[in-house]
Write an enzyme that holds these catalytic residues in place. Sequence first.
Site, PDB file in Angstrom:
ATOM      1  N   ASN A 159       0.825  -1.207   0.000  1.00  0.00           N
ATOM      2  CA  ASN A 159       0.000   0.000   0.000  1.00  0.00           C
ATOM      3  C   ASN A 159       0.861   1.260   0.000  1.00  0.00           C
ATOM      4  OD1 ASN A 159      -2.569  -1.311   0.130  1.00  0.00           O
ATOM      5  ND2 ASN A 159      -2.202  -1.732   2.299  1.00  0.00           N
ATOM      6  N   CYS A 167      -5.515  -7.577  -3.859  1.00  0.00           N
ATOM      7  CA  CYS A 167      -6.082  -6.325  -4.367  1.00  0.00           C
ATOM      8  C   CYS A 167      -6.771  -6.621  -5.686  1.00  0.00           C
ATOM      9  CB  CYS A 167      -4.990  -5.269  -4.548  1.00  0.00           C
ATOM     10  SG  CYS A 167      -5.581  -3.739  -5.286  1.00  0.00           S
ATOM     11  N   GLY A 168      -8.069  -6.421  -5.746  1.00  0.00           N
ATOM     12  CA  GLY A 168      -8.845  -6.773  -6.932  1.00  0.00           C
ATOM     13  C   GLY A 168      -8.520  -5.930  -8.150  1.00  0.00           C
ATOM     14  N   CYS A 228     -12.331  -0.072  -5.240  1.00  0.00           N
ATOM     15  CA  CYS A 228     -11.677  -1.161  -4.514  1.00  0.00           C
ATOM     16  C   CYS A 228     -12.285  -2.464  -5.016  1.00  0.00           C
ATOM     17  CB  CYS A 228     -11.882  -1.014  -3.006  1.00  0.00           C
ATOM     18  SG  CYS A 228     -11.150  -2.375  -2.055  1.00  0.00           S
ATOM     19  N   GLU A 287      -9.930   2.610   2.082  1.00  0.00           N
ATOM     20  CA  GLU A 287      -9.034   1.461   2.074  1.00  0.00           C
ATOM     21  C   GLU A 287      -8.021   1.527   3.208  1.00  0.00           C
ATOM     22  OE1 GLU A 287      -7.422  -0.423  -1.332  1.00  0.00           O
ATOM     23  OE2 GLU A 287      -8.699   0.703  -2.709  1.00  0.00           O
TER      24      GLU A 287
END
Length: 273
Positions: A62, A71-72, A217, A208
Amino acid sequence: MNFTKMQGTGNDFIVIEDLEEKYNDLGVLSKKLCDRHYGIGADGILVVRKSTIADIQMIIINADGSYASMCGNGIRCFAKYIFEKKYVLSENIKIETGDGVKLASICVCDGEFKGVTINMGKYNFNPISIPALSSSEIINKKLDTNNKDYYITSLLMGVPHTIVFGKLEDYEVCEGKVIENNSLFPQKTNVNFCEIVDKNRIRVKTWERGAGPTLACGTGSCAAVVAANRLGYTEGKVEVQVPGGILNIEIIKGEVLMEGPAETVFKGQFLTT
């Protein structure tokens, strides 16, 4: 350092290659690269590494330097990058993540990338798995914090997610910070405010963990669909409207499929010295 800037529904990432594992402190590196004033600017970095259990490995860090297991939006960008760089010649790419191996199915037309569907795997409402300090599943549970009552539903969708249902205009996305850091969640949680439009459409805005407010997200959109379906608000196939665009989520036999865009923004070199 060569890099590629990418985005998926406005969730932006810096992709760097580290096949020889020469970058030791990815947390420090991510904070430097993701700074929107003194660096490139992004919600996080995606690091390409070799895998012994899949075609390739994706490491996600991150913007604040913290590690994320999944993480999509990031994995869609990652799949596009790997496909176009020809690291994997198949249109079905197995990607190792901190949440296990995920299958990315690339849509190709005349040899060009047109989109990608990710099998995000199974979801889990068990508080121990989230983790959350609760003796039972957190389903539409009242949480009194920030001088306000929130009714939350929490689950693990690769990473911890908490969903608050209601009208989006009733919540500021920054309220998610208070829920993120609530003692109920020892490893914190992502927070998604979700408005039901109809049985097949929802609207979501996300705070997030480790990044703050983002335009989208992917795991959060998946979690919101799963929670909405569990509460009977939606069907199993849902269009998710996020500030950065649209994602299509479908629940099939306990697993979640996510389809959405991934785009390359620019490429360049970052001076690391």
